[in-house]
Enzyme design. Structure first.
Site, PDB file in Angstrom:
ATOM      1  N   LYS A  49       0.818  -1.206   0.000  1.00  0.00           N
ATOM      2  CA  LYS A  49       0.000   0.000   0.000  1.00  0.00           C
ATOM      3  C   LYS A  49       0.854   1.259   0.000  1.00  0.00           C
ATOM      4  O   LYS A  49       2.006   1.259   0.421  1.00  0.00           O
ATOM      5  CB  LYS A  49      -0.974  -0.021   1.187  1.00  0.00           C
ATOM      6  CG  LYS A  49      -2.082  -1.039   0.968  1.00  0.00           C
ATOM      7  CD  LYS A  49      -3.211  -0.952   1.960  1.00  0.00           C
ATOM      8  CE  LYS A  49      -4.345  -1.896   1.539  1.00  0.00           C
ATOM      9  NZ  LYS A  49      -5.433  -1.920   2.537  1.00  0.00           N
ATOM     10  N   ARG A  51      -3.178 -10.457   4.772  1.00  0.00           N
ATOM     11  CA  ARG A  51      -3.619 -10.488   3.375  1.00  0.00           C
ATOM     12  C   ARG A  51      -2.493  -9.887   2.524  1.00  0.00           C
ATOM     13  O   ARG A  51      -2.210  -8.693   2.624  1.00  0.00           O
ATOM     14  CB  ARG A  51      -4.915  -9.700   3.223  1.00  0.00           C
ATOM     15  CG  ARG A  51      -5.545  -9.747   1.844  1.00  0.00           C
ATOM     16  CD  ARG A  51      -6.881  -8.995   1.846  1.00  0.00           C
ATOM     17  NE  ARG A  51      -7.529  -9.055   0.550  1.00  0.00           N
ATOM     18  CZ  ARG A  51      -7.315  -8.202  -0.448  1.00  0.00           C
ATOM     19  NH1 ARG A  51      -6.454  -7.196  -0.283  1.00  0.00           N
ATOM     20  NH2 ARG A  51      -7.953  -8.338  -1.595  1.00  0.00           N
TER      21      ARG A  51
END
Length: 286
Positions: A228, A266
């Site tokens: 991210k 994840r």
């Protein structure tokens, strides 16, 4: 389409419980398969059924305990798609993934109709980035199908003045009340602080640092921060790093989250995380 189940209910429950039974045995990897054209990291790479299946098998072969399949990007600035488009993207691949990848499958969706479809195809979990609070039919759908559910913290707006840890607790209180009223068994619920969703960069780090505040719920905590943008500034200079810079930052952030109580991660890169978590588990158990 009929709502009559096409997947064996006992088989779905077995796949669900296979994953839940691993909780507490160590840190677990959830491998990401994005069947979308516009995901921030790998959009377009796994749109076809064959590419998605190969990626799922790769994750499982590298040690992932569960595979998370998404057919709608949730990146900042994404274009929402209707349920029929999301379902159409999943249709060619989902049952094949369930039958062939060798691990339980989760579907990343906030739409109850897609969750019901996923259950009919044999998916064991739904990963709801709106924590049962966006689609009023989602909690009943999860309860009726017997799926497990990842409840993620999220907000429509970003407020720098918000106490994000307090807000997570209040949000989860609402979500868990919705789940209880719908009849979702508590042992089928996983919490996700929603890193990168409805938070400033600083609040994302505060949410990670504040994970111990979620411990009183007594529920597993999943973290999804793989690659991210908030990690970009912390990643090493790509011109000198011998591995992908954001992978290094992702592993470091996930290990920090593990030290604060997260147990499910994840990620896009299963093998590297499995190796890092093996060392972390060995040290923690010693």
């Amino acid at each position: 389409m009929s709502d009559a189940p096409t997947a064996d209910a006992a088989g779905l429950a077995a796949r669900r419980d296979e994953f839940l039974g691993k909780l507490g045995s160590g840190l677990l990897v959830m491998g990401i398969v994005n069947m979308t054209p516009d995901s921030f990291s790998d959009g377009g790479l796994f749109e076809t059924a064959q590419a998605a299946l190969e990626q799922a098998r790769r994750h499982v072969g590298e040690g992932a305990a569960i595979v998370d399949v998404g057919a709608e990007s949730t990146r900042p600035g994404h274009t929402p798609v209707p349920a029929d488009v999301e379902q159409a993207r999943l249709t060619p691949a989902l049952r094949r993934l369930v039958e062939a990848c060798g691990a339980p499958v989760s579907v990343d969706t906030s739409k109850a109709s897609v969750a019901r479809f996923a259950a009919r195809e044999g998916a064991a979990f739904v990963n709801d980035v709106w924590g049962l609070q966006r689609d009023p039919d989602m909690a009943p759908a999860v309860a009726e199908t017997g799926m497990g559910v990842v409840v993620m913290h999220n907000r429509d707006d970003i407020d720098p003045a918000r106490d994000v840890v307090d807000d997570m607790r209040r949000f989860f209180d609402v979500s868990l009340d919705i789940a209880a009223r719908a009849g979702i068994a508590r042992e089928r619920i996983i919490l996700d602080p929603g890193i990168g969703f409805g938070k400033t960069r600083q609040q994302n780090f505060e949410a990670l640092a504040g994970l111990p505040a979620l411990a009183p719920y007594g529920l597993p905590i999943l973290v999804g921060l793989s690659r991210k943008s908030l990690l970009r500034e912390l990643a090493p200079d790509g011109s000198t790093a011998r591995v992908e810079p954001r992978l290094i930052a992702t592993i470091a952030a996930n290990l920090a989250a593990a030290a604060r109580g997260a147990t499910i991660f994840r990620v896009h890169d299963a093998a590297e995380h499995v190796a890092a978590f093996r060392v972390f588990d060995a040290v923690a158990r010693a």
